[in-house]
Design a protein around this motif. Structure first.
Motif, PDB file in Angstrom:
ATOM      1  N   ALA A 105      34.362  61.933  92.796  1.00 55.05           N
ATOM      2  CA  ALA A 105      34.388  60.482  92.989  1.00 55.05           C
ATOM      3  C   ALA A 105      33.132  59.820  92.415  1.00 55.05           C
ATOM      4  O   ALA A 105      33.209  58.763  91.775  1.00 55.05           O
ATOM      5  CB  ALA A 105      34.531  60.149  94.472  1.00 55.05           C
ATOM      6  N   SER A 106      31.985  60.434  92.632  1.00 58.30           N
ATOM      7  CA  SER A 106      30.747  59.863  92.083  1.00 58.30           C
ATOM      8  C   SER A 106      30.725  59.944  90.564  1.00 58.30           C
ATOM      9  O   SER A 106      30.240  59.025  89.894  1.00 58.30           O
ATOM     10  CB  SER A 106      29.526  60.578  92.663  1.00 58.30           C
ATOM     11  N   ALA A 107      31.258  61.029  90.016  1.00 61.59           N
ATOM     12  CA  ALA A 107      31.313  61.159  88.560  1.00 61.59           C
ATOM     13  C   ALA A 107      32.185  60.058  87.963  1.00 61.59           C
ATOM     14  O   ALA A 107      31.818  59.440  86.957  1.00 61.59           O
ATOM     15  CB  ALA A 107      31.852  62.533  88.171  1.00 61.59           C
ATOM     16  N   ILE A 110      30.270  56.757  88.104  1.00 57.91           N
ATOM     17  CA  ILE A 110      29.240  56.682  87.062  1.00 57.91           C
ATOM     18  C   ILE A 110      29.883  56.311  85.725  1.00 57.91           C
ATOM     19  O   ILE A 110      29.384  55.459  84.989  1.00 57.91           O
ATOM     20  CB  ILE A 110      28.465  58.013  86.966  1.00 57.91           C
ATOM     21  N   LEU A 111      31.006  56.928  85.435  1.00 57.59           N
ATOM     22  CA  LEU A 111      31.698  56.610  84.183  1.00 57.59           C
ATOM     23  C   LEU A 111      32.226  55.178  84.191  1.00 57.59           C
ATOM     24  O   LEU A 111      32.256  54.513  83.156  1.00 57.59           O
ATOM     25  CB  LEU A 111      32.825  57.612  83.925  1.00 57.59           C
ATOM     26  N   GLU A 112      32.629  54.669  85.363  1.00 55.08           N
ATOM     27  CA  GLU A 112      33.074  53.274  85.458  1.00 55.08           C
ATOM     28  C   GLU A 112      31.928  52.314  85.176  1.00 55.08           C
ATOM     29  O   GLU A 112      32.123  51.276  84.543  1.00 55.08           O
ATOM     30  CB  GLU A 112      33.655  52.985  86.842  1.00 55.08           C
ATOM     31  N   VAL A 113      30.732  52.651  85.644  1.00 50.71           N
ATOM     32  CA  VAL A 113      29.564  51.801  85.375  1.00 50.71           C
ATOM     33  C   VAL A 113      29.329  51.712  83.878  1.00 50.71           C
ATOM     34  O   VAL A 113      29.059  50.636  83.342  1.00 50.71           O
ATOM     35  CB  VAL A 113      28.312  52.349  86.098  1.00 50.71           C
ATOM     36  N   VAL A 114      29.468  52.831  83.200  1.00 46.80           N
ATOM     37  CA  VAL A 114      29.264  52.842  81.754  1.00 46.80           C
ATOM     38  C   VAL A 114      30.389  52.061  81.066  1.00 46.80           C
ATOM     39  O   VAL A 114      30.147  51.304  80.120  1.00 46.80           O
ATOM     40  CB  VAL A 114      29.192  54.293  81.225  1.00 46.80           C
ATOM     41  N   LYS A 115      31.620  52.197  81.562  1.00 47.95           N
ATOM     42  CA  LYS A 115      32.749  51.500  80.940  1.00 47.95           C
ATOM     43  C   LYS A 115      32.710  49.997  81.170  1.00 47.95           C
ATOM     44  O   LYS A 115      33.374  49.252  80.464  1.00 47.95           O
ATOM     45  CB  LYS A 115      34.071  52.065  81.467  1.00 47.95           C
ATOM     46  N   GLU A 116      31.931  49.532  82.149  1.00 45.85           N
ATOM     47  CA  GLU A 116      31.823  48.093  82.382  1.00 45.85           C
ATOM     48  C   GLU A 116      31.229  47.385  81.169  1.00 45.85           C
ATOM     49  O   GLU A 116      31.328  46.169  81.054  1.00 45.85           O
ATOM     50  CB  GLU A 116      30.953  47.803  83.612  1.00 45.85           C
TER      51      GLU A 116
END
Length: 137
Positions: A105-107, A110-116
């Motif tokens: 879930a944390s991984a 983290i990827l969602e933050v980058v995709k923002e």
């Protein structure tokens, strides 16, 4: 520079003292040079961290062998709160910490933050390495 500020402060205090009403038994003394120095404050006491030191600090934080899920989330929240885009080596260390913790879930977060950043990349016309085919080289 400080001497000029002290002279201006002393001159202003003397002007106020001359303009004060007469007849006071105990006129207040004009502030001396120490009054001007006391008003100067230095608010920056710590040393400034370079970008390399900042990156190294966060890579070391995520590479701690005893990091737990709470520390991982707190570290990522702190980085996001800095309103910056972390260097890839910091994201790499954070994702490796997720793997050590088996925290899928944390991984993903983290990827969602980058995709923002995708809307900004599209607006600026910036392609990712995958879109350019550089990931296959």
């Amino acid at each position: 520079m400080l001497g000029a500020a002290v002279r201006r402060c002393s001159a202003a205090a003397a002007a106020v003292a001359r303009a004060s009403p007469r007849g006071l038994l105990h006129p207040s003394p004009a502030p001396g040079p120490a009054a001007a120095v006391q008003s100067l404050r230095c608010y920056s006491h710590g040393s400034h961290e370079t970008d390399e030191e900042f990156d190294a600090r966060w890579v070391t934080y995520f590479n701690k062998p005893d990091i737990d899920a709470w520390e991982l989330r707190k570290g990522m929240n702190t980085l996001v709160g800095y309103d910056l885009v972390p260097e890839p080596k910091i994201i790499d260390a954070a994702l490796r910490a997720c793997r050590r913790l088996n925290d899928f879930a944390s991984a993903v977060r983290i990827l969602e933050v980058v995709k923002e950043l995708r809307p900004t990349l599209n607006e600026l016309g910036i392609s990712t390495p995958e879109e350019l085919g550089l990931d296959k080289v």
